[in-house]
Design a protein around this motif. Structure first.
Motif, short mmCIF file in Angstrom:
data_model
loop_
_atom_site.label_atom_id
_atom_site.label_comp_id
_atom_site.label_asym_id
_atom_site.label_seq_id
_atom_site.Cartn_x
_atom_site.Cartn_y
_atom_site.Cartn_z
N ILE A 48 15.33 -1.03 -11.51
CA ILE A 48 14.28 -1.26 -10.53
C ILE A 48 13.83 0.12 -10.04
O ILE A 48 14.67 0.99 -9.77
CB ILE A 48 14.80 -2.08 -9.34
N VAL A 49 12.53 0.32 -9.94
CA VAL A 49 12.00 1.60 -9.46
C VAL A 49 11.09 1.34 -8.26
O VAL A 49 10.17 0.53 -8.33
CB VAL A 49 11.22 2.35 -10.56
N LEU A 50 11.39 2.02 -7.15
CA LEU A 50 10.54 2.01 -5.97
C LEU A 50 9.75 3.32 -5.97
O LEU A 50 10.33 4.39 -5.78
CB LEU A 50 11.38 1.88 -4.69
N GLN A 51 8.45 3.23 -6.23
CA GLN A 51 7.61 4.41 -6.42
C GLN A 51 6.65 4.57 -5.25
O GLN A 51 5.85 3.67 -4.96
CB GLN A 51 6.81 4.26 -7.72
N PRO A 52 6.69 5.70 -4.55
CA PRO A 52 5.73 5.92 -3.46
C PRO A 52 4.30 5.93 -4.00
O PRO A 52 4.05 6.44 -5.10
CB PRO A 52 6.12 7.31 -2.92
N THR A 53 3.35 5.37 -3.27
CA THR A 53 1.97 5.38 -3.71
C THR A 53 1.24 6.65 -3.29
O THR A 53 0.21 6.99 -3.85
CB THR A 53 1.22 4.17 -3.13
N GLY A 54 1.79 7.35 -2.30
CA GLY A 54 1.18 8.59 -1.84
C GLY A 54 1.84 9.80 -2.49
O GLY A 54 2.25 9.76 -3.65
N ALA A 55 1.93 10.88 -1.72
CA ALA A 55 2.56 12.11 -2.22
C ALA A 55 4.03 11.84 -2.56
O ALA A 55 4.74 11.16 -1.81
CB ALA A 55 2.47 13.21 -1.16
N VAL A 56 4.45 12.36 -3.70
CA VAL A 56 5.81 12.11 -4.19
C VAL A 56 6.65 13.38 -4.07
O VAL A 56 6.25 14.45 -4.53
CB VAL A 56 5.79 11.63 -5.65
N SER A 57 7.80 13.25 -3.46
CA SER A 57 8.72 14.37 -3.29
C SER A 57 9.34 14.78 -4.63
O SER A 57 9.42 13.98 -5.57
CB SER A 57 9.84 13.97 -2.32
N ALA A 93 0.81 -1.22 0.00
CA ALA A 93 0.00 0.00 0.00
C ALA A 93 0.84 1.27 0.00
O ALA A 93 0.34 2.34 -0.35
CB ALA A 93 -0.93 -0.01 1.22
N ARG A 94 2.10 1.16 0.38
CA ARG A 94 2.95 2.36 0.48
C ARG A 94 3.91 2.52 -0.69
O ARG A 94 4.28 3.64 -1.04
CB ARG A 94 3.74 2.31 1.79
N VAL A 95 4.35 1.41 -1.27
CA VAL A 95 5.37 1.46 -2.32
C VAL A 95 5.02 0.50 -3.45
O VAL A 95 4.66 -0.66 -3.20
CB VAL A 95 6.77 1.09 -1.76
N THR A 96 5.12 1.00 -4.68
CA THR A 96 4.95 0.16 -5.85
C THR A 96 6.33 -0.13 -6.43
O THR A 96 7.10 0.79 -6.71
CB THR A 96 4.09 0.85 -6.92
#
Length: 327
Positions: A133-142, A122-125
């Motif tokens: 490899i990409v770790l993408q935040p699911t919420g607000a992105v900096s 729920a927090r990281v895609t």
């Protein structure tokens, strides 16, 4: 028999011996190629499909060529005279070189908890392609992203657990898959990735061991750029190969007190090559292999702290360093 006939017979005998020796060399080298590539593939395991395809291609081509030559040489019923001895000798040496390279390039494959950290939640895609490899935040992105170069011959997935807290804190994290696991073969990866991860407009580049050395080159090239600039440089058990004392970016060096490769003496000696306001954190009892999850590393020191504790400290320091650019 005439003298000329004796000379010709001796020459033919020598030629036959030479061809026989070459046939056996061919058999041995080609068989070795088959054995080494099969062993390398088995030892590499899942990284054959999760790593950069360059190594898989090398193994497949080496295996096919070695197998064909081995079958033909072992099935040969008679020794045939062949010319071009010098060229054949050079090809034999090159073949041994390729086989040795395939053996040397066997990577250190990721282990837990890095493998579990590759799962989305729920927090990281987490997304994975042939080259990154990409770790993408699911919420607000900096607006501040992280581009992290793995260490030499280390599975890119091995850094998922230690870097995932950065994504959980809202930062896009990109981990390139280096050709053959060598960071210097991935020097253009950051330049290509800069504009591909909106809304990131500023970057912290970092890396482990040799990866940190290459990240330092990226920092030197892109610090102060008009767009997609590098604002921070993060070393994991690493140091620069050139003088970055005038670098227009913040620097944090995290190292292990018991590291047998990027030793405390080497880290200390590198301080003259970094800006005077660079930050340093020493993980007491930490070793080189604690900056990723890929098992033990040859030449490393003996840890006196658990890897879980070291990883938590490394992650917390990294998050604090990167978060500071949002303030």
């Amino acid at each position: 028999m005439s003298e000329a006939g004796k000379i010709q017979s001796a020459t033919e005998a020598a030629t036959t011996r030479g061809d026989r020796v070459f046939l056996w060399i061919t058999r041995i080298v080609s068989t070795l190629g088959v054995i080494v590539t099969v062993w390398a593939a088995a030892w590499t395991g899942s990284m054959l499909v999760h790593g950069h395809p360059a190594y898989l291609i090398l193994l497949v081509l080496t295996f096919i060529v070695s197998l064909v030559i081995a079958v033909r040489s072992w099935l040969a019923r008679a020794v045939r005279h062949r010319g071009w001895k010098v060229i054949r000798g050079v090809l034999g040496v090159l073949s041994l070189g390729v086989i040795a390279l395939a053996w040397w390039l066997v990577p250190s494959t990721a282990v837990e908890p890095a493998l579990s950290a590759m799962n989305s939640d729920a927090r990281v895609t987490v997304s994975e392609t042939a080259d990154q490899i990409v770790l993408q935040p699911t919420g607000a992105v900096s607006e501040v992203g992280v581009f992290f170069q793995p260490g030499a011959r280390v599975d890119a997935r091995a850094y998922a657990a230690v870097l995932r807290p950065l994504a959980e804190a809202g930062h896009v994290v990109v981990i390139p898959k280096q050709p053959f696991g060598i960071a210097f073969l991935s020097t253009g990866a950051f330049g290509s990735a800069r504009a591909a991860h909106a809304p990131v407009t500023r970057w912290v580049v970092g890396g482990h061991s040799l990866g940190g050395t290459v990240a330092a080159l990226d920092a030197q090239s892109f610090a102060g750029a008009s767009t997609e600039s590098v604002v921070g440089l993060l070393f994991f058990a690493s140091y620069p190969a050139n003088d970055l004392s005038g670098l227009n970016a913040n620097v944090l060096s995290i190292s292990g007190a018991n590291d047998g490769l990027a030793t405390p003496d080497k880290i200390s000696a590198s301080k003259a090559s970094l800006p005077a306001d660079a930050g340093y954190l020493v993980i007491e009892g930490g070793v080189h292999a604690f900056f990723g999850d890929y098992g033990q590393q040859s030449g490393d020191g003996e840890p006196s702290v658990s890897q879980d504790a070291a990883r938590a400290e490394i992650s917390a320091a990294s998050v604090g360093f990167v978060n500071a650019f949002d303030q």
